[in-house]
Motif scaffolding. Structure first.
Motif, PDB file in Angstrom:
ATOM      1  N   LEU A  78      25.054  21.635  58.417  1.00  0.00           N
ATOM      2  CA  LEU A  78      23.999  21.386  57.437  1.00  0.00           C
ATOM      3  C   LEU A  78      23.800  19.893  57.191  1.00  0.00           C
ATOM      4  O   LEU A  78      22.667  19.423  57.018  1.00  0.00           O
ATOM      5  N   TYR A  81      21.960  18.530  60.235  1.00  0.00           N
ATOM      6  CA  TYR A  81      20.567  18.987  60.189  1.00  0.00           C
ATOM      7  C   TYR A  81      19.768  18.098  59.234  1.00  0.00           C
ATOM      8  O   TYR A  81      18.638  17.710  59.533  1.00  0.00           O
ATOM      9  N   SER A  99      18.171  25.123  58.760  1.00  0.00           N
ATOM     10  CA  SER A  99      19.290  25.455  57.876  1.00  0.00           C
ATOM     11  C   SER A  99      19.251  26.934  57.496  1.00  0.00           C
ATOM     12  O   SER A  99      20.290  27.607  57.473  1.00  0.00           O
TER      13      SER A  99
END
Length: 216
Positions: A78, A81, A99
């Motif tokens: 995450l 990302y 996500s």
């Protein structure tokens, strides 16, 4: 685990700590965007997690597979990302989409796969594939911009290279972990690469703070 692998594993942990320390010292250097402080926080958090993973059982009881699968690894994906999609590529909607898809991939893992593994192969594979898309997009962005002329001052150049070597390079290892475990020589080769590429990645992260003078 061989003596060589034990040395590499110990070195990886302390190189992570070195990267966290360097990020604290250098994160303000030449940055016009404050979001790099979150990269520093991320490196500190990952170092603490590795310390817990290595020695935490000596002080308290915890479920190591769940710690990595439901906390450490999701944070890793995450965060990258966010760094790639929302910040470097400037596409926050892409960050939310990827996500969401990654978090959604936990459903088939819970239903169809065992949840006792140290790493969920399906989630890790899916997460890496999403990250690989962002890595390719970042390479394309760098190649097609004037930043390529000053790549040595571009933080994302070093980060992208490190992520490529570690996450993308070790994708076959975790995807086919159970299969590779039946072939010790091949497993040892991939595990050695996993440890060495991790060391190189965190060294590149350190370099990105020392040499990188641009915010993206």
């Amino acid at each position: 685990m061989t003596d060589f692998q034990k040395i590499l594993q110990g070195s990886l942990i302390w190189v992570e700590g070195l990267a966290a320390l360097i990020s604290i010292i250098y994160y303000n250097r030449g940055n016009t965007d404050r979001y790099w402080k979150y990269f520093s926080i991320y490196l500190i958090l990952m170092f603490v997690c590795e310390i817990i993973g290595k020695w935490g059982h000596q002080f308290f009881e915890y479920d190591k597979p769940k710690f990595y699968n439901y906390f450490v690894i999701p944070i890793e994906f995450l965060f990258f990302y966010w760094l790639y999609a929302a910040k470097s590529l400037g596409r926050p909607k892409l960050f939310y989409t990827i996500s969401f898809l990654y978090l959604l991939s936990f459903l088939p893992s819970e239903i169809f796969f065992t949840t006792k593994k140290i790493v969920f192969s399906f989630n890790y594979t899916f997460g890496c594939l999403m990250l690989m898309i962002l890595v390719i997009m970042e390479y394309y962005r760098q190649i097609n911009s004037t930043e390529i002329l000053n790549f040595s001052q571009n933080k994302m150049f070093y980060i992208n290279l490190g992520v490529t070597l570690f996450y993308i390079g070790t994708l076959p290892f975790w995807t086919f972990f159970s299969l590779l475990a039946k072939y010790k020589e091949l497993w040892d080769m991939y595990f050695n690469y996993f440890l060495m590429s991790g060391i190189i990645m965190y060294l590149l992260f350190s370099i990105s703070f020392i040499w990188g003078k641009r915010s993206s």
